[in-house]
Design an enzyme around this catalytic site. Structure first.
Site, mmCIF file in Angstrom:
data_model
loop_
_atom_site.group_PDB
_atom_site.id
_atom_site.type_symbol
_atom_site.label_atom_id
_atom_site.label_comp_id
_atom_site.label_asym_id
_atom_site.label_seq_id
_atom_site.Cartn_x
_atom_site.Cartn_y
_atom_site.Cartn_z
ATOM 1 N NE ARG A 77 12.290 -12.436 -104.722
ATOM 2 C CZ ARG A 77 13.067 -11.585 -105.373
ATOM 3 N NH1 ARG A 77 13.913 -10.844 -104.706
ATOM 4 N NH2 ARG A 77 13.021 -11.456 -106.675
ATOM 5 C CE LYS B 144 15.468 -5.273 -108.986
ATOM 6 N NZ LYS B 144 15.292 -6.744 -109.121
ATOM 7 C CG MET C 89 21.014 12.372 -92.029
ATOM 8 S SD MET C 89 19.539 12.899 -91.144
ATOM 9 C CE MET C 89 19.455 11.729 -89.807
ATOM 10 C CE1 TYR D 132 26.192 13.920 -83.718
ATOM 11 C CE2 TYR D 132 26.379 13.283 -86.034
ATOM 12 C CZ TYR D 132 25.774 14.030 -85.033
ATOM 13 O OH TYR D 132 24.772 14.886 -85.351
HETATM 14 C C1 LIG Z 1 16.188 -7.313 -110.053
HETATM 15 C C2 LIG Z 1 15.813 -8.397 -110.963
HETATM 16 C C3 LIG Z 1 16.546 -8.667 -112.124
HETATM 17 C C4 LIG Z 1 17.844 -7.951 -112.460
HETATM 18 O O1 LIG Z 1 18.887 -8.478 -111.694
HETATM 19 P P1 LIG Z 1 20.420 -8.007 -111.913
HETATM 20 O O2 LIG Z 1 21.198 -8.876 -111.014
HETATM 21 O O3 LIG Z 1 20.460 -6.581 -111.487
HETATM 22 O O4 LIG Z 1 20.714 -8.168 -113.345
HETATM 23 C C5 LIG Z 1 16.071 -9.609 -112.999
HETATM 24 N N1 LIG Z 1 14.923 -10.287 -112.721
HETATM 25 C C6 LIG Z 1 14.202 -10.069 -111.611
HETATM 26 C C7 LIG Z 1 12.959 -10.864 -111.369
HETATM 27 C C8 LIG Z 1 14.617 -9.146 -110.688
HETATM 28 O O5 LIG Z 1 13.914 -8.942 -109.581
#
Ligand SMILES: *Cc1c(COP(=O)(O)O)cnc(C)c1O
Length: 391
Positions: A135, A37, A311, A263
């Site tokens: 969640r 992801k 930036m 800045y």
């Molecule tokens: C992001 C995620 C992982 C991976 O987690 P890491 O800590 O990066 O290994 C595994 N399962 C789910 C559901 C996630 O959202």
């Protein structure tokens, strides 16, 4: 001379190496679902996923439907699971491309079922059980009902049952024990009713390296595959960071005592200073919080960041580094000669976590891939000396 103003070196061999360390850790018979992801945590999802699949990874996990479709369109054919959820508008494209979907509610179950019937496909779903993350996911006491609905539908196919562990300490944490026992309780009831199909999976990186048991059919490593865990766990010293963030000096200036830089004039020269300007800033992934407190590597030596990170630009004090020239490489994290700045160090200085550091490497940063010759990621012996001399 470097062809890019800013670039992220991505070492695909490091990813392959880390995947093999993970394989060794989980043992034979457990499948790897590489979590890719957020553009593979900033490493570039397409290149990383292709390489991981060549290395034998059995499935990929992503955050959104768009990420899944990007990988499909790039020719990735292994199962791709949207770990969390999708929104209604994404149901049709997801099903049309055979994307697997995490299921967390009866509403979603109904909408998937309707869309799958209309499209004439079977939607492959992974029931996500909330055992303590709080969640997404169904409460454990609702899980059986959903499993029965899935089994009762010709348009749904159970591809997996999953949960997600909240503790940063993985299986070392007592909360994880409670999560595991809730998960196992649901699984055994479901098994007794003959409702289980597909893969059972729960372990993220922290769980893999803290010995979560049972592991089920698959594990979901993300950060460990990229080699940037935020703490030392048993076996993580074998992991190798896959990404380095680099730039080059575009301007050098000698300033007298009292000269302000950046800045807000938050820094003033306390001595005659040679200031180097680097053409990358917070949009490229240099945390703004490194203003006046970070370091970069130039010619294998540490140079402090002076003034605010902006930036597009960052300024560093290179007075103590002999021979500095315009065009010299500067390393924000990664190795340069004998020195290394780790992602974890950057995260600690910036008051964040390694995940955020690599995910924040901006989209205008060129990813330059190295390595990637076909590697075997079957179980094999890993020699710690090998990884010590590798990077
Ligand atoms: C992001 C995620 C992982 C991976 O987690 P890491 O800590 O990066 O290994 C595994 N399962 C789910 C559901 C996630 O959202």
């Amino acid at each position: 001379m470097h062809p890019n103003r800013v670039w992220a070196d991505i070492d695909l061999d490091a990813v392959a190496h880390n995947l093999s360390v993970i394989r060794d850790k989980v043992g034979p018979g457990v499948k790897l679902m590489l979590v890719a992801k957020a553009d593979a945590y900033g490493h570039g999802a397409v290149a990383t996923a292709h390489h991981a699949v060549r290395c034998g990874v059995e499935a990929l996990g992503v955050g959104t439907c768009c990420e899944a479709l990007e990988l499909r369109q790039a020719g990735v054919t292994v199962p791709i699971l949207v770990l969390g959820t999708i929104v209604d508008e994404e149901v049709v494209p997801a099903l049309g491309h055979g994307i697997e979907i995490g299921l967390h509610s009866t509403d979603r179950q109904r909408s998937l079922q309707r869309a799958a019937r209309r499209l004439g496909v079977r939607a492959r779903v992974h029931l996500n059980i909330d055992t303590g993350m709080g969640r997404l996911g169904v409460r454990p006491d609702r899980a059986l009902e959903l499993l029965r609905r899935i089994q009762g539908s010709r348009h749904l196919e159970l591809a997996g049952v999953m949960t997600h562990v909240a503790a940063e300490d993985g299986a070392r944490s007592p909360e994880t024990e409670a999560q595991v026992s809730r998960f196992q309780a649901v699984l055994s009831e479901a098994r007794a009713e003959g409702l289980l199909r597909g893969w059972i999976h729960s372990a993220n990186s922290a769980c893999i390296f803290t010995g979560l048991r049972p592991l089920g059919d698959a594990v979901r490593p993300g950060i460990a595959a990229y080699g940037v865990l935020d703490r030392d766990l048993d076996g993580t010293s074998l992991l190798v960071p896959a990404m380095s963030l680099r730039s080059q000096i575009v301007f050098l200036k000698d300033v007298p005592v009292g000269t302000p830089v950046g800045y807000g004039s938050t820094w003033r020269a306390e001595r005659a200073t040679r200031v180097a300007t680097l053409p990358l800033g917070y949009d490229d992934g240099v945390p703004w919080r490194l203003s006046n407190r970070g370091e970069v590597l130039v010619r294998g030596r540490r140079a402090p960041i002076v003034g605010r990170v902006s930036m597009d630009y960052t300024t560093v004090d290179v007075t103590d580094i002999p021979g500095v020239r315009v065009g010299d490489a500067a390393t924000l994290f990664g190795r340069d000669g004998a020195e290394e700045i780790t992602v974890r160090e950057v995260a600690e200085r910036a008051g964040t976590i390694p995940y955020e550091v690599t995910c924040s490497v901006g989209k205008r940063v060129t990813r330059v891939y190295r390595g990637g010759g076909i590697a075997e990621v079957g179980p094999r012996h890993t020699d710690p000396r090998e990884s010590a001399t590798r990077s």
